[in-house]
Scaffold this motif. Structure first.
Motif, short mmCIF file in Angstrom:
data_model
loop_
_atom_site.label_atom_id
_atom_site.label_comp_id
_atom_site.label_asym_id
_atom_site.label_seq_id
_atom_site.Cartn_x
_atom_site.Cartn_y
_atom_site.Cartn_z
N PHE A 117 -34.01 -38.46 -24.86
CA PHE A 117 -33.43 -37.54 -23.88
C PHE A 117 -32.17 -38.11 -23.25
N ASP A 121 -28.71 -36.31 -23.39
CA ASP A 121 -28.01 -36.08 -22.12
C ASP A 121 -26.69 -36.84 -22.06
N GLU A 170 -35.63 -30.88 -29.92
CA GLU A 170 -35.29 -30.98 -28.49
C GLU A 170 -33.91 -30.37 -28.21
N ARG A 202 -33.22 -27.21 -25.78
CA ARG A 202 -32.23 -27.30 -24.70
C ARG A 202 -31.26 -26.13 -24.76
N SER A 257 -45.61 -33.50 -25.07
CA SER A 257 -44.54 -33.24 -26.04
C SER A 257 -44.91 -32.03 -26.89
N TYR A 309 -38.53 -30.52 -9.49
CA TYR A 309 -38.37 -30.61 -10.94
C TYR A 309 -37.42 -29.54 -11.46
N LEU A 364 -33.82 -30.06 -13.43
CA LEU A 364 -33.73 -29.53 -14.80
C LEU A 364 -32.56 -28.56 -14.94
N GLU A 394 -29.86 -29.60 -17.55
CA GLU A 394 -29.94 -28.90 -18.85
C GLU A 394 -29.15 -27.59 -18.87
N ASN A 445 -37.87 -36.29 -16.36
CA ASN A 445 -38.92 -36.54 -17.35
C ASN A 445 -40.13 -35.68 -17.08
N ARG A 501 -39.46 -31.96 -17.79
CA ARG A 501 -39.48 -31.62 -19.23
C ARG A 501 -40.90 -31.57 -19.76
N GLN A 521 -42.63 -28.17 -21.11
CA GLN A 521 -43.10 -28.07 -22.50
C GLN A 521 -44.58 -27.71 -22.54
#
Lengths: 77, 188
Positions: free
Chosen positions: A16, A20, A48, A52, B83, B123, B127, B131, B156, B159, B163
């Motif tokens: 990541f 990033d 990923e 994104r 994940s 969070y 994000l 992102e 972290n 994400r 997910q």
């Protein structure tokens, strides 16, 4: 990190930060090189990256007419 | 305008509040237009004002609700380490399909927006800034007035939580495993 020594685990740990663009140039390159020769890590990185892109696309929504009018009123345009 | 509104909507989760944040940000920008030294930087400048306006709104709201004015992190389970790829990837299917790519392609915009909106403020905000807005960790740390390490840890967790939420939504919609072909969803 060294390109020849970096493991898949280390790549995933830093993935990541890599995506990033938070790694320094050298480490960015090390992961780049690993992704070119490791299909598993490449698949994960692509996944990923694509996720994104989909997330980034949620940051665009048609602004309501009422808001556009408010802005016109505020700016006198 | 659509990017400003979309970002405000993801940050606030509320259409009326998003409108107010954009209107106030544009009004602030309009009043300070002479401070914009390079017209090529208009986009970044406007978004910076939008983020600051949102943070002001957010803090005022926290005060009104008599909650602590902080971005303290709520308790989270081990979802932070989740994940989606690990749950979807099936190496033995390599030559006949890629379930993880199908999953992402079949996610609807509203699934993603809903999953982002469901994240707790600390969070979600990080994000969105990283992102959606593409800010660096240091820039986000500056905007939120927190250490860069806090940005990393929140990101972290954001994400992982996002997910996991998408995985659950995918399960409900039949997008995971063999059930995905029954969903009837089409790629965007």
């Amino acid at each position: 990190m060294k390109a020849s020594q970096i493991s898949c685990e280390e790549v995933i740990d830093h993935l990541f930060e890599y995506l990033d663009r938070e790694l320094d140039e050298q480490n960015q390159q090390v992961i780049d090189d690993h992704l070119k020769r490791c299909f598993d890590c490449f698949s994960r990185a692509e996944f990923e990256r694509r996720l994104r892109q989909r997330i980034a696309a949620t940051g665009v929504e048609a602004a309501p007419t009422r808001l556009k009018q408010r802005i016109r009123d505020l700016t006198g345009q | 305008m659509d990017r400003l509104y979309g970002t405000a909507l993801r940050l606030t989760r509320n259409p009326d509040e998003a409108e107010d944040v954009v209107a106030e940000a544009v009004s602030n920008a309009w009043r300070r237009l002479e401070q914009l030294d390079d017209p090529n930087h208009l986009d970044g400048w406007l978004f910076r004002i939008l983020h600051n306006t949102f943070i002001d709104h957010w803090r005022r709201k926290q005060c009104r609700q008599e909650k602590e004015v902080s971005l303290d992190e709520p308790e989270t389970s081990d979802a932070a380490a989740f994940s989606l790829f690990a749950h979807l990837h099936q190496p033995f299917l390599l030559w006949i399909g890629q379930p993880e790519a199908d999953f992402i392609n079949q996610l609807l915009e509203q699934d993603l927006a809903q999953a982002i909106d469901a994240l707790a403020d600390p969070y979600r905000i990080v994000l969105v800034l990283v992102e959606i807005q593409g800010h660096s960790y240091d820039e986000v740390a500056h905007i939120l007035d927190v250490p860069s390490g806090t940005v990393r840890s929140r990101l972290n967790r954001a994400r992982g939580l996002l997910q996991k939420s998408l995985w659950r939504q995918g399960q409900d919609a039949g997008l995971t495993g063999h059930a995905k072909s029954k969903s009837g969803r089409v790629s965007p």
